[in-house]
Design an enzyme around this catalytic site. Sequence first.
Site, mmCIF file in Angstrom:
data_model
loop_
_atom_site.group_PDB
_atom_site.id
_atom_site.type_symbol
_atom_site.label_atom_id
_atom_site.label_comp_id
_atom_site.label_asym_id
_atom_site.label_seq_id
_atom_site.Cartn_x
_atom_site.Cartn_y
_atom_site.Cartn_z
ATOM 1 N N CYS A 141 48.866 52.165 -24.531
ATOM 2 C CA CYS A 141 48.422 50.934 -25.197
ATOM 3 C C CYS A 141 47.243 50.313 -24.460
ATOM 4 O O CYS A 141 47.419 49.602 -23.472
ATOM 5 C CB CYS A 141 49.583 49.942 -25.294
ATOM 6 S SG CYS A 141 49.122 48.425 -26.156
ATOM 7 N N CYS A 162 47.236 46.545 -24.463
ATOM 8 C CA CYS A 162 48.170 45.934 -23.501
ATOM 9 C C CYS A 162 47.629 46.033 -22.077
ATOM 10 O O CYS A 162 47.714 45.084 -21.298
ATOM 11 C CB CYS A 162 49.529 46.631 -23.503
ATOM 12 S SG CYS A 162 50.185 47.084 -25.095
ATOM 13 N N ASP A 163 47.122 47.202 -21.705
ATOM 14 C CA ASP A 163 46.878 47.490 -20.286
ATOM 15 C C ASP A 163 45.410 47.623 -19.900
ATOM 16 O O ASP A 163 45.082 47.595 -18.711
ATOM 17 C CB ASP A 163 47.571 48.823 -19.904
ATOM 18 C CG ASP A 163 49.080 48.758 -20.107
ATOM 19 O OD1 ASP A 163 49.627 47.649 -19.998
ATOM 20 O OD2 ASP A 163 49.695 49.792 -20.387
#
Length: 347
Positions: free
Chosen positions: A168, A171-172
């Site tokens: 992701c 997300c990261d």
Amino acid sequence: MPEKVIVIGSGPAGWTAAIYCARASLEPLLFEGAITNENQMAGTLPLGQLALTTEVENYPGFPAGNLEAYLDDAIAKEKRQIMGPHGKEGVSGPELMELMRQQAVNFGTRVITDDIVELDVDNRPFKLTASDGKTYEAEAVIVATGARANYLGLESEDKYKNKGVSACAVCDGALPRFRNKPLVVIGGGDSAVEEADYLSKFASTVYMVHRRDELRASKIMANRAINNPKIDIQWCTVLDEVLGSDKDGVTGVRLKSTAGKPDVELEASGVFLAIGHTPNTAFLDGKLEMNDKKYLQWTTPGRTYTSVEGVFAAGDVADDYYRQAVTAAGSGCMAALDAERWLAAQE
Ligand code: NAP
């Protein structure tokens, strides 16, 4: 007496649905999933995909800062003791999920740490069977079992999960370890282009590793990758091994050619898998309408209704497009309100 509502799943959608159901006096019973090796390997342990990520910087309400005291205060001591240490930089995925769980429990949600393996939708109340063989009945069911990111299944990929291997980018991707460094995205679909494009804002170079000589992505998305000077498409290659060390995490990749060319090693501090997701719907096969990728189908626009009256779906299990914690939480709220109103209409 059957339960009024059973919630299946313990990601943001499940806990939000439980919070709303509990506050509407529906006394929800939630199945958070079983703690088994099989679930660990599949990425389907309790608390869902967010529990597999590190910092969460895009969930509103958690700006940077040290949450240590807050976590100690908000989360039950016995749970807090077994949580990993706080990173002192805003909220992490596992912390956010424990906070959501605690909030649902505080309002009276009862939690069972097991998987539901069968849902009988032929009669009402619905009958649910857990993996230990026990059965439960419910007037309404909210399915929030999420989806799992597909991985290639390489040993090295597994070893460096959360140490540079992620599924992701949103997300990261903005984490410090990825800034101004070369990164690798695996896949050639719309998600891979989207991830590569997003990562190109932080990375020095993004290598897109695709197994064929043509992208699967739509033309407009494919052009976005091809025309981005920071994206370097490695055509006809597959990831053979993630290279790294315990100390530094990911430091590079070895790629194998699908066109008979020699192997290539590239320096990289991150590897992002974008080879699709699989919704956790196998136990619902033939019971609820699904799309061609096995995601549950919402049957009424703007509602969380499924093809069976009284069964609602929330979060990634019914969403292969947005797939964000905040959108999952939002649809969990919608499913609880839909269930509450539907139950009231049955009286
Ligand atoms: P996808 O379209 O199924 O693409 C998956 C990609 O991963 C393909 O390029 C595939 O290669 C590759 N792949 C799969 N298994 C692999 C393996 N074992 N080894 C190496 N490569 C592998 O999945 P997606 O990109 O996640 O998209 C899912 C859906 O969401 C699509 O309908 C997409 O259009 C949509 N979506 C749209 C947008 C947008 O419009 N902005 C953004 C994201 C997603 P092959 O091409 O060789 O099969």
